[in-house]
Design a protein around this motif. Structure first.
Motif, PDB file in Angstrom:
ATOM      1  N   ILE A  21     -17.681 -19.946 -10.807  1.00  0.00           N
ATOM      2  CA  ILE A  21     -17.415 -19.716  -9.383  1.00  0.00           C
ATOM      3  C   ILE A  21     -15.963 -19.316  -9.166  1.00  0.00           C
ATOM      4  CG2 ILE A  21     -17.236 -20.850  -7.135  1.00  0.00           C
ATOM      5  CD1 ILE A  21     -19.706 -22.481  -7.874  1.00  0.00           C
ATOM      6  N   ALA A  22     -15.035 -20.012  -9.835  1.00  0.00           N
ATOM      7  CA  ALA A  22     -13.616 -19.671  -9.708  1.00  0.00           C
ATOM      8  C   ALA A  22     -13.340 -18.267 -10.238  1.00  0.00           C
ATOM      9  CB  ALA A  22     -12.763 -20.695 -10.451  1.00  0.00           C
ATOM     10  N   PHE A  23     -13.937 -17.935 -11.373  1.00  0.00           N
ATOM     11  CA  PHE A  23     -13.732 -16.605 -11.969  1.00  0.00           C
ATOM     12  C   PHE A  23     -14.293 -15.509 -11.059  1.00  0.00           C
ATOM     13  CE2 PHE A  23     -15.114 -13.084 -14.683  1.00  0.00           C
ATOM     14  CZ  PHE A  23     -13.924 -12.787 -15.345  1.00  0.00           C
ATOM     15  N   LEU A  24     -15.506 -15.705 -10.570  1.00  0.00           N
ATOM     16  CA  LEU A  24     -16.114 -14.705  -9.676  1.00  0.00           C
ATOM     17  C   LEU A  24     -15.353 -14.617  -8.356  1.00  0.00           C
ATOM     18  CD1 LEU A  24     -19.937 -15.364 -10.248  1.00  0.00           C
ATOM     19  CD2 LEU A  24     -18.505 -13.531 -11.215  1.00  0.00           C
ATOM     20  N   GLY A  25     -14.862 -15.768  -7.874  1.00  0.00           N
ATOM     21  CA  GLY A  25     -14.077 -15.756  -6.642  1.00  0.00           C
ATOM     22  C   GLY A  25     -12.809 -14.934  -6.797  1.00  0.00           C
ATOM     23  N   ILE A  26     -12.133 -15.083  -7.934  1.00  0.00           N
ATOM     24  CA  ILE A  26     -10.927 -14.282  -8.196  1.00  0.00           C
ATOM     25  C   ILE A  26     -11.283 -12.805  -8.264  1.00  0.00           C
ATOM     26  CG2 ILE A  26      -9.166 -13.765  -9.926  1.00  0.00           C
ATOM     27  CD1 ILE A  26      -9.129 -16.746 -10.608  1.00  0.00           C
ATOM     28  N   GLY A  27     -12.384 -12.495  -8.956  1.00  0.00           N
ATOM     29  CA  GLY A  27     -12.802 -11.096  -9.053  1.00  0.00           C
ATOM     30  C   GLY A  27     -13.113 -10.500  -7.698  1.00  0.00           C
ATOM     31  N   ALA A  28     -13.783 -11.260  -6.827  1.00  0.00           N
ATOM     32  CA  ALA A  28     -14.123 -10.761  -5.498  1.00  0.00           C
ATOM     33  C   ALA A  28     -12.867 -10.523  -4.660  1.00  0.00           C
ATOM     34  CB  ALA A  28     -15.054 -11.752  -4.792  1.00  0.00           C
ATOM     35  N   MET A  29     -11.895 -11.427  -4.770  1.00  0.00           N
ATOM     36  CA  MET A  29     -10.677 -11.283  -3.980  1.00  0.00           C
ATOM     37  C   MET A  29      -9.832 -10.115  -4.486  1.00  0.00           C
ATOM     38  SD  MET A  29      -9.606 -15.146  -3.002  1.00  0.00           S
ATOM     39  CE  MET A  29      -8.732 -14.531  -1.580  1.00  0.00           C
ATOM     40  N   MET A  30      -9.811  -9.917  -5.793  1.00  0.00           N
ATOM     41  CA  MET A  30      -9.080  -8.769  -6.317  1.00  0.00           C
ATOM     42  C   MET A  30      -9.744  -7.458  -5.885  1.00  0.00           C
ATOM     43  SD  MET A  30      -6.536 -10.084  -7.808  1.00  0.00           S
ATOM     44  CE  MET A  30      -5.872  -8.651  -8.629  1.00  0.00           C
ATOM     45  N   PHE A  31     -11.080  -7.432  -5.849  1.00  0.00           N
ATOM     46  CA  PHE A  31     -11.786  -6.246  -5.367  1.00  0.00           C
ATOM     47  C   PHE A  31     -11.449  -5.989  -3.903  1.00  0.00           C
ATOM     48  CE2 PHE A  31     -15.444  -4.363  -3.198  1.00  0.00           C
ATOM     49  CZ  PHE A  31     -15.584  -3.184  -3.914  1.00  0.00           C
ATOM     50  N   TRP A  32     -11.434  -7.049  -3.100  1.00  0.00           N
ATOM     51  CA  TRP A  32     -11.073  -6.912  -1.687  1.00  0.00           C
ATOM     52  C   TRP A  32      -9.644  -6.405  -1.551  1.00  0.00           C
ATOM     53  CZ3 TRP A  32      -9.573 -11.382   2.055  1.00  0.00           C
ATOM     54  CH2 TRP A  32      -9.464 -10.881   3.353  1.00  0.00           C
ATOM     55  N   GLN A  33      -8.746  -6.933  -2.369  1.00  0.00           N
ATOM     56  CA  GLN A  33      -7.346  -6.544  -2.275  1.00  0.00           C
ATOM     57  C   GLN A  33      -7.156  -5.051  -2.539  1.00  0.00           C
ATOM     58  OE1 GLN A  33      -4.741  -8.262  -5.234  1.00  0.00           O
ATOM     59  NE2 GLN A  33      -2.935  -8.021  -3.949  1.00  0.00           N
ATOM     60  N   PHE A  34      -7.809  -4.520  -3.541  1.00  0.00           N
ATOM     61  CA  PHE A  34      -7.587  -3.129  -3.912  1.00  0.00           C
ATOM     62  C   PHE A  34      -8.504  -2.156  -3.161  1.00  0.00           C
ATOM     63  CE2 PHE A  34      -5.573  -5.290  -7.418  1.00  0.00           C
ATOM     64  CZ  PHE A  34      -4.458  -4.500  -7.648  1.00  0.00           C
ATOM     65  N   SER A  35      -9.501  -2.687  -2.463  1.00  0.00           N
ATOM     66  CA  SER A  35     -10.366  -1.806  -1.679  1.00  0.00           C
ATOM     67  C   SER A  35      -9.935  -1.738  -0.218  1.00  0.00           C
ATOM     68  CB  SER A  35     -11.819  -2.300  -1.751  1.00  0.00           C
ATOM     69  OG  SER A  35     -11.952  -3.585  -1.135  1.00  0.00           O
ATOM     70  N   GLN A  36      -8.898  -2.488   0.163  1.00  0.00           N
ATOM     71  CA  GLN A  36      -8.415  -2.490   1.533  1.00  0.00           C
ATOM     72  C   GLN A  36      -6.935  -2.122   1.591  1.00  0.00           C
ATOM     73  OE1 GLN A  36     -10.192  -3.094   4.332  1.00  0.00           O
ATOM     74  NE2 GLN A  36     -12.091  -3.308   3.171  1.00  0.00           N
ATOM     75  N   PRO A  37      -6.544  -1.001   1.047  1.00  0.00           N
ATOM     76  CA  PRO A  37      -5.116  -0.642   1.080  1.00  0.00           C
ATOM     77  C   PRO A  37      -4.706  -0.239   2.471  1.00  0.00           C
ATOM     78  CG  PRO A  37      -6.397   1.141   0.117  1.00  0.00           C
ATOM     79  CD  PRO A  37      -7.354   0.014   0.390  1.00  0.00           C
ATOM     80  N   PRO A  38      -3.447  -0.463   2.842  1.00  0.00           N
ATOM     81  CA  PRO A  38      -2.442  -1.222   2.105  1.00  0.00           C
ATOM     82  C   PRO A  38      -2.335  -2.668   2.579  1.00  0.00           C
ATOM     83  CG  PRO A  38      -1.392  -0.070   3.881  1.00  0.00           C
ATOM     84  CD  PRO A  38      -2.873   0.175   4.030  1.00  0.00           C
ATOM     85  N   PHE A  39      -3.387  -3.151   3.235  1.00  0.00           N
ATOM     86  CA  PHE A  39      -3.356  -4.437   3.917  1.00  0.00           C
ATOM     87  C   PHE A  39      -2.851  -5.570   3.023  1.00  0.00           C
ATOM     88  CE2 PHE A  39      -6.244  -8.110   5.236  1.00  0.00           C
ATOM     89  CZ  PHE A  39      -5.302  -8.626   6.117  1.00  0.00           C
TER      90      PHE A  39
END
Length: 419
Positions: free
Chosen positions: A309-327
Motif C-alpha cells: 500500500i505504501a509503495f503503490l501510494g508513493i507511485g500514485a502520488m508521483m504520477f499525480w505530481q508529474f501529470s499535473q505540471p507545474p502545480f
C-alpha cells in the motif's frame, strides 16, 4: 555488548552456561542460590534476542536487560582494542521494545505539536527561517513515524493503528494551532516564505526516503556505533513535515486551495516515503520481522500488505505530481527556468548579464500560474536606448524560451544598468 540478569529454577546451570557459550557471551558471573540459578551475562547486541528464545526452553525465566552499551575485557589483554571495537547493531527485540517505550504521553505529544505549530507559524508569518529549524527540533513526528514502520516490519496491527492515530493527532494539532493563530492575527496574503515553502520539487520524494533510512539506522545501531545523535535524526524527519503542517492552517484561513493541496501532498508523500524506507531498514537490517522477535507473533500478511500500500501510494502520488505540471513541481521548475533564461540571455552578444532570477508568483492569469522572469543587464552598445534594448531582449526570450510546460503564464522584468 549488553548486560542481562537471568533467573531460572534450580538445576539448569549447565544448560545456561552452554547457551551463553553458544551465543558468544563473555565474563559470565554465577550468582546461584539454593533455590534458583542466577547469572549475570554479557552478550553481543545482536545475539540477545536469539539467546532469550533459547531461554524459553526453561521454566518461567526472569530476565532483566539493561539497554546500554557495556565494554567487556577478557584475556588476552593484547586483544582489548579489537574487543572494544566490535560494535554490533541492537537485537530485534531491543529495537522493537525501545520503539514502544519511546512513545511517551499523549499530553506531551499534543503539547509539543502545538508548540511546534506556534513556532512554525511565527516563522512563516515573520519570514524568519531559523524559526522553522527551531520548530523541527520541537515537532514530535519522528516517534510515530518510526513506530509505524516498526509495526509494519513486525506485522503488528494494534501498534500500527496506534502509531497512525498519534500521527494524525500530531498533524491535526499543528494545523489547528496554525489556523487559530491566523484567525487571531489575520493575513491578507501569503508571506514570501509561505510561498517558497509551498513549492514542491520533483525530487521531493528523496527527503522522506533519506529521513526514514537515517531514522531507522539510528534506532538499530548501538549508541556507541551511532555517528549521528537521535535529536539530529529527529530534526531530519521533522524537516519534511513541520513546515507544510503549519502552512495548511494559514492556507485554510485564506482559502488558498493550491497552498493547502500542495502542503497536504507533501505531508502524505513524506509519511509514505519515511514509512517505506524505515520499514525496509527495520526488516532487513534490524531483523524486526513477524517471527523474528522472541515473544512476538506478528502477521506477515499485514507486513506485506502495508508495504505494498505504501509503495503503490508513493507511485500514485508521483504520477499525480508529474501529470499535473507545474502545480507540484514549482520548486524544481524555478531552477530549470533560471537555467533556460541564462542560456538564452547568453545568446545575445550585445549585453552582459548582471543578474537573473525566475520564480513563481502567488497569482494566476487566465487560470495559469504566473512565472516572473527577471534579469538585469549591462548593454555593450551605449547608443541603443533602454526601451529598445528591453523590447529586443523580451522578444528574443519569447521566441526562444520554449519550455516543456505550456500551462504557465510568462511575464518579463528586464532591468538595464549603465556604467
Amino acid at each position: 555488548m549488553r548486560q542481562l540478569t537471568i533467573k531460572v529454577p534450580k538445576g539448569h546451570k549447565d544448560q545456561i552456561l552452554d547457551a551463553v557459550s553458544e551465543f558468544e557471551g563473555k565474563n559470565t558471573i554465577d550468582l546461584s542460590s539454593e533455590k534458583e540459578d542466577v547469572f549475570l551475562i554479557y552478550l553481543p547486541n545482536n545475539k540477545v534476542n536469539d539467546f532469550l528464545k533459547k531461554l524459553d526452553d526453561f521454566e518461567e525465566p526472569e530476565i532483566s536487560l539493561i539497554p546500554r552499551g557495556v565494554i567487556t575485557l577478557y584475556p588476552p589483554a593484547s586483544e582489548a582494542p579489537e574487543q572494544v571495537a566490535d560494535v554490533k547493531p541492537k537485537s530485534s527485540m531491543e529495537i522493537y521494545l525501545g520503539g514502544i517505550q519511546s512513545v511517551g504521553s499523549m499530553f506531551g505529544l499534543i503539547g509539543y505539536s502545538v508548540a511546534a505549530g506556534i513556532i512554525v507559524w511565527i516563522g512563516l508569518y515573520t519570514t524568519t527561517v531559523y524559526l522553522l529549524v527551531a520548530a523541527m527540533l520541537v515537532a514530535p513526528f519522528a516517534g510515530p513515524a518510526m513506530n509505524a514502520a516498526l509495526a509494519t516490519a513486525s506485522g503488528k496491527m494494534r501498534l500500527l493503528i496506534s502509531s497512525l492515530k498519534r500521527y494524525g493527532l500530531a498533524m491535526l494539532s499543528g494545523i489547528v494551532t496554525s489556523f487559530i493563530l491566523t484567525l487571531i492575527f489575520p493575513l491578507e496574503t501569503l508571506t514570501p516564505l509561505m510561498i517558497e515553502v509551498s513549492h514542491v520539487s520533483k525530487v521531493a520524494l528523496l527527503l522522506p526516503v533519506i529521513s526514514g533510512f537515517a531514522g531507522a539506522i539510528n534506532i538499530c545501531q548501538s549508541e556507541r556505533d551511532s555517528l549521528v545523535s537521535g535529536a539530529a535524526v529527529g530534526i531530519l524527519v521533522a524537516a519534511s513535515l513541520a513546515p507544510p503542517v503549519g502552512l495548511v492552517g494559514a492556507g485554510l484561513y485564506l482559502m488558498d486551495w493550491e497552498i493547502v493541496f500542495s502542503s497536504i501532498f507533501r505531508i502524505i508523500l513524506q509519511l509514505l516515503g519515511i514509512h517505506l524506507a524505515a520499514t525496509l531498514v527495520f526488516y532487513f537490517y534490524g531483523k524486526v520481522t513477524p517471527k523474528g522477535i522472541r515473544f512476538l507473533q506478528g502477521s506477515k500478511k499485514l507486513m506485506i500488505l502495508t508495504s505494498i500500500i505504501a509503495f503503490l501510494g508513493i507511485g500514485a502520488m508521483m504520477f499525480w505530481q508529474f501529470s499535473q505540471p507545474p502545480f507540484l513541481r514549482k520548486a524544481s521548475m524555478n531552477t530549470e527556468l533560471t537555467e533556460a533564461l541564462d542560456k538564452h540571455l547568453k545568446e545575445l552578444d550585445y549585453i552582459r548579464i548582471i543578474n537573473k532570477n525566475v520564480y513563481f508568483t502567488n497569482t494566476t492569469i487566465n487560470g495559469e500560474p504566473t512565472v516572473n522572469f527577471q534579469a538585469t543587464v549591462l548593454p555593450k552598445d551605449t547608443v541603443i536606448s533602454d526601451e529598445a534594448l528591453q523590447s529586443a531582449i523580451i522578444q528574443h526570450l519569447k521566441e526562444n524560451l520554449n519550455y516543456q510546460d505550456e500551462n504557465i503564464h510568462e511575464v518579463y522584468e528586464i532591468g538595464v544598468v549603465r556604467e
